[in-house]
Design a protein around this motif. Structure first.
Motif, mmCIF file in Angstrom:
data_model
loop_
_atom_site.group_PDB
_atom_site.id
_atom_site.type_symbol
_atom_site.label_atom_id
_atom_site.label_comp_id
_atom_site.label_asym_id
_atom_site.label_seq_id
_atom_site.Cartn_x
_atom_site.Cartn_y
_atom_site.Cartn_z
ATOM 1 N N ALA A 82 -5.091 7.235 4.646
ATOM 2 C CA ALA A 82 -6.539 7.359 4.430
ATOM 3 C C ALA A 82 -7.292 6.296 5.234
ATOM 4 N N GLU A 83 -6.768 5.079 5.236
ATOM 5 C CA GLU A 83 -7.402 4.010 6.008
ATOM 6 C C GLU A 83 -7.343 4.319 7.503
ATOM 7 N N GLU A 140 -0.225 7.129 1.145
ATOM 8 C CA GLU A 140 -1.524 7.810 1.057
ATOM 9 C C GLU A 140 -2.665 6.847 1.382
ATOM 10 N N GLN A 141 -2.592 5.619 0.873
ATOM 11 C CA GLN A 141 -3.626 4.626 1.167
ATOM 12 C C GLN A 141 -3.643 4.267 2.652
ATOM 13 N N ILE A 142 -2.470 4.110 3.216
ATOM 14 C CA ILE A 142 -2.360 3.767 4.645
ATOM 15 C C ILE A 142 -2.943 4.881 5.498
ATOM 16 N N LYS A 167 0.844 -1.194 0.000
ATOM 17 C CA LYS A 167 0.000 0.000 0.000
ATOM 18 C C LYS A 167 0.877 1.240 0.000
ATOM 19 N N THR A 168 0.378 2.303 -0.626
ATOM 20 C CA THR A 168 1.098 3.570 -0.611
ATOM 21 C C THR A 168 0.881 4.249 0.735
#
Length: 102
Positions: free
Chosen positions: A20-21, A16-18, A13-14
């Motif tokens: 956001a989660e 940014e994805q981490i 995961k990027t």
């Protein structure tokens, strides 16, 4: 105010994805707990360049030990680090919450 630890899969995961989660997990945890939380920062931006997975797990367990409640993000049961964090939370009586289904 409860101290919140977030256990989440991070592999592939990027950042940014981490992040956001994590934001979503924090919001849902506050709703589920019914009060504001102090988030334990377990997203290691300053990790050593050659850090191995066990290094991250050791740091995470150190932080988990300070938590009142642990939030386990969707898919935690598929990742060995998250499974170990969950086992430790169970064995050491740290309250656990997961995302609402559906």
């Amino acid at each position: 105010m409860k101290r919140l630890f977030i256990s989440q899969p991070m592999r592939d995961k990027t950042d940014e994805q981490i992040l956001a989660e994590r934001e979503s997990a924090i919001k849902e945890a506050k709703e589920m707990i019914g009060e504001d939380v102090e988030v334990i920062d377990s997203f290691f931006k300053e990790a050593p360049h050659d850090a191995k997975p066990l290094w991250y797990l050791a740091k995470s367990l150190e932080l988990l030990a300070t938590a009142d409640v642990a939030y386990f993000c969707t898919g935690w049961e598929l990742y060995r680090g998250c499974k170990i964090e969950h086992t430790c939370a169970v064995e050491y009586c740290i309250d656990r919450i997961e995302p609402k289904k559906g």
